[in-house]
Design a protein around this motif. Structure first.
Motif, PDB file in Angstrom:
ATOM      1  N   GLY A 176      26.091  21.265  -1.740  1.00  0.00           N
ATOM      2  CA  GLY A 176      27.546  21.222  -1.702  1.00  0.00           C
ATOM      3  C   GLY A 176      28.167  21.443  -3.065  1.00  0.00           C
ATOM      4  N   GLY A 177      27.574  20.895  -4.123  1.00  0.00           N
ATOM      5  CA  GLY A 177      28.087  21.121  -5.465  1.00  0.00           C
ATOM      6  C   GLY A 177      28.000  22.571  -5.873  1.00  0.00           C
ATOM      7  N   ALA A 178      26.909  23.246  -5.478  1.00  0.00           N
ATOM      8  CA  ALA A 178      26.785  24.666  -5.793  1.00  0.00           C
ATOM      9  C   ALA A 178      27.892  25.472  -5.120  1.00  0.00           C
ATOM     10  CB  ALA A 178      25.409  25.169  -5.351  1.00  0.00           C
ATOM     11  N   ALA A 179      28.246  25.110  -3.884  1.00  0.00           N
ATOM     12  CA  ALA A 179      29.327  25.819  -3.203  1.00  0.00           C
ATOM     13  C   ALA A 179      30.665  25.622  -3.909  1.00  0.00           C
ATOM     14  CB  ALA A 179      29.415  25.341  -1.748  1.00  0.00           C
ATOM     15  N   VAL A 180      30.926  24.401  -4.394  1.00  0.00           N
ATOM     16  CA  VAL A 180      32.188  24.133  -5.097  1.00  0.00           C
ATOM     17  C   VAL A 180      32.244  24.900  -6.410  1.00  0.00           C
ATOM     18  CG1 VAL A 180      33.588  22.341  -6.193  1.00  0.00           C
ATOM     19  CG2 VAL A 180      32.465  21.890  -3.993  1.00  0.00           C
ATOM     20  N   PHE A 181      31.161  24.910  -7.161  1.00  0.00           N
ATOM     21  CA  PHE A 181      31.151  25.634  -8.442  1.00  0.00           C
ATOM     22  C   PHE A 181      31.256  27.141  -8.221  1.00  0.00           C
ATOM     23  CE2 PHE A 181      29.143  21.715 -10.187  1.00  0.00           C
ATOM     24  CZ  PHE A 181      30.051  21.496 -11.213  1.00  0.00           C
ATOM     25  N   THR A 182      30.735  27.618  -7.112  1.00  0.00           N
ATOM     26  CA  THR A 182      30.905  29.046  -6.796  1.00  0.00           C
ATOM     27  C   THR A 182      32.382  29.379  -6.624  1.00  0.00           C
ATOM     28  OG1 THR A 182      28.736  29.134  -5.722  1.00  0.00           O
ATOM     29  CG2 THR A 182      30.319  30.852  -5.151  1.00  0.00           C
ATOM     30  N   ALA A 183      33.113  28.508  -5.938  1.00  0.00           N
ATOM     31  CA  ALA A 183      34.536  28.754  -5.710  1.00  0.00           C
ATOM     32  C   ALA A 183      35.357  28.570  -6.987  1.00  0.00           C
ATOM     33  CB  ALA A 183      35.045  27.830  -4.609  1.00  0.00           C
ATOM     34  N   LEU A 184      34.993  27.597  -7.823  1.00  0.00           N
ATOM     35  CA  LEU A 184      35.800  27.303  -9.009  1.00  0.00           C
ATOM     36  C   LEU A 184      35.500  28.242 -10.175  1.00  0.00           C
ATOM     37  CD1 LEU A 184      35.643  23.378  -9.036  1.00  0.00           C
ATOM     38  CD2 LEU A 184      37.484  24.839  -8.187  1.00  0.00           C
ATOM     39  N   GLU A 185      34.253  28.646 -10.346  1.00  0.00           N
ATOM     40  CA  GLU A 185      33.862  29.425 -11.522  1.00  0.00           C
ATOM     41  C   GLU A 185      33.624  30.899 -11.209  1.00  0.00           C
ATOM     42  OE1 GLU A 185      33.864  28.309 -14.580  1.00  0.00           O
ATOM     43  OE2 GLU A 185      34.386  26.275 -13.979  1.00  0.00           O
ATOM     44  N   GLY A 186      33.578  31.266  -9.931  1.00  0.00           N
ATOM     45  CA  GLY A 186      33.346  32.655  -9.580  1.00  0.00           C
ATOM     46  C   GLY A 186      31.913  33.109  -9.736  1.00  0.00           C
ATOM     47  N   TRP A 187      30.966  32.176  -9.829  1.00  0.00           N
ATOM     48  CA  TRP A 187      29.556  32.551  -9.923  1.00  0.00           C
ATOM     49  C   TRP A 187      29.011  32.887  -8.528  1.00  0.00           C
ATOM     50  CZ3 TRP A 187      28.705  27.320 -12.781  1.00  0.00           C
ATOM     51  CH2 TRP A 187      29.156  27.416 -14.094  1.00  0.00           C
ATOM     52  N   SER A 188      27.883  33.553  -8.516  1.00  0.00           N
ATOM     53  CA  SER A 188      27.173  33.723  -7.249  1.00  0.00           C
ATOM     54  C   SER A 188      26.587  32.373  -6.829  1.00  0.00           C
ATOM     55  CB  SER A 188      26.049  34.746  -7.405  1.00  0.00           C
ATOM     56  OG  SER A 188      25.042  34.270  -8.296  1.00  0.00           O
ATOM     57  N   TYR A 189      26.329  32.235  -5.532  1.00  0.00           N
ATOM     58  CA  TYR A 189      25.819  30.942  -5.056  1.00  0.00           C
ATOM     59  C   TYR A 189      24.454  30.631  -5.672  1.00  0.00           C
ATOM     60  CZ  TYR A 189      24.601  27.090  -1.999  1.00  0.00           C
ATOM     61  OH  TYR A 189      24.249  25.858  -1.515  1.00  0.00           O
ATOM     62  N   SER A 190      23.626  31.645  -5.888  1.00  0.00           N
ATOM     63  CA  SER A 190      22.307  31.417  -6.478  1.00  0.00           C
ATOM     64  C   SER A 190      22.431  30.887  -7.899  1.00  0.00           C
ATOM     65  CB  SER A 190      21.495  32.713  -6.462  1.00  0.00           C
ATOM     66  OG  SER A 190      21.253  33.134  -5.134  1.00  0.00           O
ATOM     67  N   ASN A 191      23.321  31.497  -8.699  1.00  0.00           N
ATOM     68  CA  ASN A 191      23.515  31.003 -10.059  1.00  0.00           C
ATOM     69  C   ASN A 191      24.149  29.607 -10.058  1.00  0.00           C
ATOM     70  OD1 ASN A 191      22.429  33.187 -11.468  1.00  0.00           O
ATOM     71  ND2 ASN A 191      24.368  34.328 -11.444  1.00  0.00           N
ATOM     72  N   ALA A 192      25.076  29.380  -9.137  1.00  0.00           N
ATOM     73  CA  ALA A 192      25.688  28.056  -9.055  1.00  0.00           C
ATOM     74  C   ALA A 192      24.664  26.996  -8.650  1.00  0.00           C
ATOM     75  CB  ALA A 192      26.846  28.082  -8.059  1.00  0.00           C
ATOM     76  N   LEU A 193      23.734  27.362  -7.766  1.00  0.00           N
ATOM     77  CA  LEU A 193      22.686  26.414  -7.377  1.00  0.00           C
ATOM     78  C   LEU A 193      21.774  26.112  -8.556  1.00  0.00           C
ATOM     79  CD1 LEU A 193      21.379  24.803  -5.053  1.00  0.00           C
ATOM     80  CD2 LEU A 193      19.993  26.833  -4.550  1.00  0.00           C
ATOM     81  N   TYR A 194      21.434  27.133  -9.332  1.00  0.00           N
ATOM     82  CA  TYR A 194      20.628  26.936 -10.537  1.00  0.00           C
ATOM     83  C   TYR A 194      21.371  26.038 -11.529  1.00  0.00           C
ATOM     84  CZ  TYR A 194      18.996  28.140 -15.238  1.00  0.00           C
ATOM     85  OH  TYR A 194      18.577  28.102 -16.553  1.00  0.00           O
ATOM     86  N   TYR A 195      22.678  26.269 -11.717  1.00  0.00           N
ATOM     87  CA  TYR A 195      23.471  25.446 -12.635  1.00  0.00           C
ATOM     88  C   TYR A 195      23.544  23.997 -12.151  1.00  0.00           C
ATOM     89  CZ  TYR A 195      27.673  23.308 -14.557  1.00  0.00           C
ATOM     90  OH  TYR A 195      28.548  22.438 -15.140  1.00  0.00           O
ATOM     91  N   ALA A 196      23.741  23.803 -10.852  1.00  0.00           N
ATOM     92  CA  ALA A 196      23.812  22.442 -10.313  1.00  0.00           C
ATOM     93  C   ALA A 196      22.485  21.709 -10.502  1.00  0.00           C
ATOM     94  CB  ALA A 196      24.185  22.491  -8.827  1.00  0.00           C
ATOM     95  N   ASP A 197      21.380  22.402 -10.330  1.00  0.00           N
ATOM     96  CA  ASP A 197      20.066  21.791 -10.528  1.00  0.00           C
ATOM     97  C   ASP A 197      19.875  21.383 -11.985  1.00  0.00           C
ATOM     98  OD1 ASP A 197      17.126  21.335  -9.711  1.00  0.00           O
ATOM     99  OD2 ASP A 197      16.952  22.804 -11.338  1.00  0.00           O
ATOM    100  N   VAL A 198      20.171  22.279 -12.921  1.00  0.00           N
ATOM    101  CA  VAL A 198      20.019  21.976 -14.340  1.00  0.00           C
ATOM    102  C   VAL A 198      20.939  20.839 -14.762  1.00  0.00           C
ATOM    103  CG1 VAL A 198      20.348  22.928 -16.662  1.00  0.00           C
ATOM    104  CG2 VAL A 198      19.205  24.290 -14.915  1.00  0.00           C
ATOM    105  N   THR A 199      22.123  20.772 -14.144  1.00  0.00           N
ATOM    106  CA  THR A 199      23.088  19.737 -14.505  1.00  0.00           C
ATOM    107  C   THR A 199      22.671  18.376 -13.976  1.00  0.00           C
ATOM    108  OG1 THR A 199      24.867  21.373 -14.513  1.00  0.00           O
ATOM    109  CG2 THR A 199      25.490  19.063 -14.329  1.00  0.00           C
ATOM    110  N   VAL A 200      22.307  18.288 -12.706  1.00  0.00           N
ATOM    111  CA  VAL A 200      21.939  17.001 -12.118  1.00  0.00           C
ATOM    112  C   VAL A 200      20.685  16.441 -12.772  1.00  0.00           C
ATOM    113  CG1 VAL A 200      21.160  15.887  -9.997  1.00  0.00           C
ATOM    114  CG2 VAL A 200      23.075  17.471  -9.931  1.00  0.00           C
ATOM    115  N   LEU A 201      19.744  17.311 -13.124  1.00  0.00           N
ATOM    116  CA  LEU A 201      18.520  16.855 -13.775  1.00  0.00           C
ATOM    117  C   LEU A 201      18.715  16.573 -15.262  1.00  0.00           C
ATOM    118  CD1 LEU A 201      15.847  19.171 -12.096  1.00  0.00           C
ATOM    119  CD2 LEU A 201      16.507  16.849 -11.473  1.00  0.00           C
ATOM    120  N   THR A 202      19.946  16.739 -15.758  1.00  0.00           N
ATOM    121  CA  THR A 202      20.324  16.463 -17.154  1.00  0.00           C
ATOM    122  C   THR A 202      19.515  17.287 -18.147  1.00  0.00           C
ATOM    123  OG1 THR A 202      18.795  14.602 -17.466  1.00  0.00           O
ATOM    124  CG2 THR A 202      20.944  14.103 -16.499  1.00  0.00           C
ATOM    125  N   ILE A 203      19.148  18.511 -17.772  1.00  0.00           N
ATOM    126  CA  ILE A 203      18.423  19.392 -18.698  1.00  0.00           C
ATOM    127  C   ILE A 203      19.415  20.122 -19.594  1.00  0.00           C
ATOM    128  CG2 ILE A 203      16.846  21.348 -18.882  1.00  0.00           C
ATOM    129  CD1 ILE A 203      15.668  20.505 -16.184  1.00  0.00           C
TER     130      ILE A 203
END
Length: 721
Positions: free
Chosen positions: A202-229
């Motif tokens: 769900g976070g990846a979908a929101v970031f896709t809408a807010l930042e204009g990224w593709s869903y795959s990149n948004a999913l990668y960003y959400a993973d890196v963010t939640v894992l605090t990397i």
């Protein structure tokens, strides 16, 4: 009834064997954890194009994977991809019904397997058909992240099917029943895993809408963010994205912490329930198998002739009543360890190699010799190198447990050794999992990033290490279309494992360092009184040397008459009671115990229950000494019925009154803390006493003229009614 007839062996109440326990409990939980991850990957594969066109025909630097333009997928691919996602959701749904009891095992689990096979098969068919009928049109066209998400989802779906099939095979073979009795930790793990992946997708979908990224990149960003990397290759560029990050990351860290905590507890329960108990059982069996209590048992264990007299004597260093063991070898007793070195005996019978020497009972007392034989096996046996000889030598090293206290201390040693083994076993497993993920992950990243980064294997090891520890410098990060999807899957497995590794290290390595630091302080800057004595007591060889040296000094100084005021005191202030005096004290103590009335014992029982109830709050759990256990056992047994009184209790209560410290009924093997076990037994003792008093009162009411006769006849050996 049909299930019972067809699967007649599948009604056992517990898994038979450690491997089948793993198949019955761990495999469904692993599948329930993998399923939501597969759904997230399938969503990314559905909403993303599977092919992209790179600028400059892929020539770097402009032809990087991030600069690719998506190519529209054919409609049949989208439809089949949606069907695969629906099948994946259906498989998870029926697996959840299986856990919650909403559907029967024989119905829900096969449906989960079927739907996951369909989900995996459809994705495999799509990727194969697309590579054949819609092949890449040149070096400037490559597969996108969506394609690789589909590949990884297909692999994980198929892996989930395989492990669920293993689970069903165990059920068909009758190793465990179909019911899933999940504890709170297991239910929590399933629910928290589903919530975490829902939050990630769900976070990846929101970031896709807010930042204009593709869903795959948004999913990668959400993973890196939640894992605090936080590599820094993607970051919010809008105020709305930054504002949503506040809310998203706080709850994401909470969900991640809950999942990791549940995984840690589940891993600990695995060790405590099966693996650790299995190790402890083998240790107890080994101890019992090497235990002797007197000379007769030692002779029987070594295969020596029995004593001429029938009285079993206590083993002594160098002496024994009756026939001496030194006739057959050298007996050495160190602490509780008994070592017997058998003498080499010449052949005394007929035959080429000499017949074996036999004892008075006809049993073999020494291994056969074959000095004249040319057979290799007999020669090895003669030299003491055969497996039979080695087993015989191991049997010669036995444990002397003469008293009940010896068995108690032996069980305490087994507990302590098992606890150490548990810690280091958990650390070894965590280190092994960490190493596999680290080295294999570095290899995959080196291959996947070779075109864009061209880094060496060592550099990828550095990248993997920084990522696993969530440091995330940002000097290296995945940039290829295959590297980012793989990083999502790899990190979601790796980061929780690293957290468990750090927890295990804190309970083993860090604890060992702390103990070493405290011990160093006891000997240096913060001297601890009694440290030298404790050190000597833990090193028997040094203790014997010092005792011999002290005895030699006393002989040189001459014997001195002891001051009568110092009787009962050692030189260093400890007790120094002669054996006869100890026996007198032991006899008087026995008489005192026998003189205690039931009312005195009941008062002691009440006080002890209050004290033990307070021990329940102790952290770590209270471990009682042998003298305390003797007191507990007296209070537990005093209310036990006697066969003369005619008040026979249920047979189940016998194991709760009498037990062996190393046996299966040992209180130290209970699943509860010692304080809780003792408190339950003391309360049962009080209940038995009250019940017996009530029964005696009813008898007296019926026949008051025989009050004295009943009182005398109802007394047991301890003087209690």
């Amino acid at each position: 009834m049909a299930d019972r007839l067809f699967f007649k062996d599948a009604v056992s109440e517990s898994p038979s064997g450690w491997h089948w326990w793993f198949a019955s409990t761990c495999i469904p939980l692993v599948a329930a954890t993998i399923g939501p991850l597969c759904n997230v990957l399938s969503i990314a594969a559905l909403v993303s194009p599977w092919r992209v066109t790179l600028p400059n025909n892929g020539e770097l630097p402009g032809g990087a994977d991030d600069n690719g333009v998506g190519v529209s997928d054919p409609h049949w691919e989208l439809i089949l991809n949606g069907v695969s996602l629906a099948c994946g959701f259906a498989g998870n749904f029926f697996l959840l019904l299986n856990f919650t009891g909403g559907a029967r095992y024989i119905i829900a689990l096969p449906l989960s397997i079927v739907f996951w096979i369909l989900a995996s098969g459809i994705l495999i068919a799509i990727t194969t058909a697309l590579s054949i009928h819609e092949a890449l049109s040149g070096p400037g066209e490559i597969y996108s992240q969506g394609f690789w998400h589909a590949v990884m989802a297909a692999i994980l779906y198929f892996a989930g099917c395989i492990i669920l099939v293993v689970n069903m095979v165990g059920y068909f073979l009758g190793h465990y029943p179909q019911q899933f009795d999940l504890d709170d930790d297991q239910r929590t793990l399933i629910l928290q895993t589903m919530m975490f992946f829902f939050w990630l997708a769900g976070g990846a979908a929101v970031f896709t809408a807010l930042e204009g990224w593709s869903y795959s990149n948004a999913l990668y960003y959400a993973d890196v963010t939640v894992l605090t990397i936080g590599f820094g290759d993607f970051h919010p560029n809008t105020n709305s994205g930054r504002g949503f990050l506040f809310f998203y990351e706080i709850f994401g860290i909470i969900f991640l912490g809950l999942v990791i905590s549940s995984i840690s507890r589940f891993a600990a329960n695995i060790g405590a329930d099966k693996i650790i108990k299995r190790h402890q059982r083998h240790a107890r069996e080994s101890t019992v198998g090497r235990t002797v209590t007197n000379e007769d048992e030692l002779r029987e264990r070594l295969g020596l002739p029995p004593r001429k007299d029938s009285v079993a004597t206590t083993l002594a260093m160098g002496t024994s009543q009756g026939e001496s063991l030194h006739k057959y070898g050298h007996l050495k007793i160190t602490g509780r360890t008994v070592t017997f070195h058998e003498k080499a005996m010449h052949a005394s019978g007929g035959g080429r190699g000499g017949a074996a020497r036999r004892g008075t009972s006809g049993s073999l007392s020494t291994p056969k010799t074959a000095a004249l034989s040319r057979d290799a096996k007999l020669a090895a046996r003669s030299a003491g190198q055969s497996s039979e000889s080695k087993r015989r030598q191991r049997r010669h090293k036995l444990l002397l447990l003469e008293k009940e206290k010896d068995r108690f201390e032996a069980m305490r040693e087994i507990q302590d050794e098992t606890q150490r083994w548990k810690q280091y076993w958990a650390l070894f497993m965590a280190v092994t999992a960490f190493g596999i993920l680290w080295f294999l992950g570095a290899l995959v990243f080196m291959l996947s990033e070779s075109r864009l980064l061209g880094l060496s294997y060592f550099q990828m090891l550095y990248f993997g290490f920084v990522s696993l520890l969530t440091i995330g410098y940002g000097d290296f990060s995945p940039t290829s279309n295959i590297g980012k999807p793989f990083f999502i899957v790899w990190s979601l497995f790796a980061v929780p494992i690293v957290t468990v590794l750090i927890q295990n290290m804190s309970s083993t390595v860090v604890s060992a360092i702390n103990r070493g630091t405290f011990k160093l302080a006891d000997w240096t800057v913060l001297p601890n009184r009694g440290a030298i004595r404790d050190f000597v007591d833990h090193h028997p060889t040094l203790k014997r040397y010092l005792e011999r040296r002290q005895a030699h000094k006393r002989v040189e100084q001459g014997f001195q008459v002891q001051n009568p005021d110092d009787v009962g005191r050692d030189v260093d202030g400890g007790t120094n009671i002669a054996p006869s005096q100890r026996e007198d004290e032991r006899g008087s103590r026995t008489e005192t115990d026998a003189a205690e009335t039931p009312h005195d014992l009941v008062r002691q029982l009440a006080k002890t229950i209050k004290a033990v109830a307070q021990d329940l709050r102790s952290s770590p759990p209270k471990r009682y000494k042998y003298d305390e256990w003797r007191h507990f056992k007296k209070l537990i047994r005093f209310s036990a019925p006697s066969s003369e009184g005619g008040l026979i209790e249920e047979e189940e209560e016998a194991d709760l009154i009498e037990w062996d410290w190393i046996g299966e009924d040992s209180p130290m093997l209970a699943d509860v803390a010692e304080a809780e076990w003792v408190l339950n037994r003391l309360c049962e003792s009080l209940t038995r006493y009250s019940r017996r008093q009530a029964l005696l009162a009813r008898r007296l009411e019926k026949a008051p003229d025989v009050r004295d006769e009943i009182a005398e006849a109802g007394k047991d050996d301890n003087g209690s009614l």
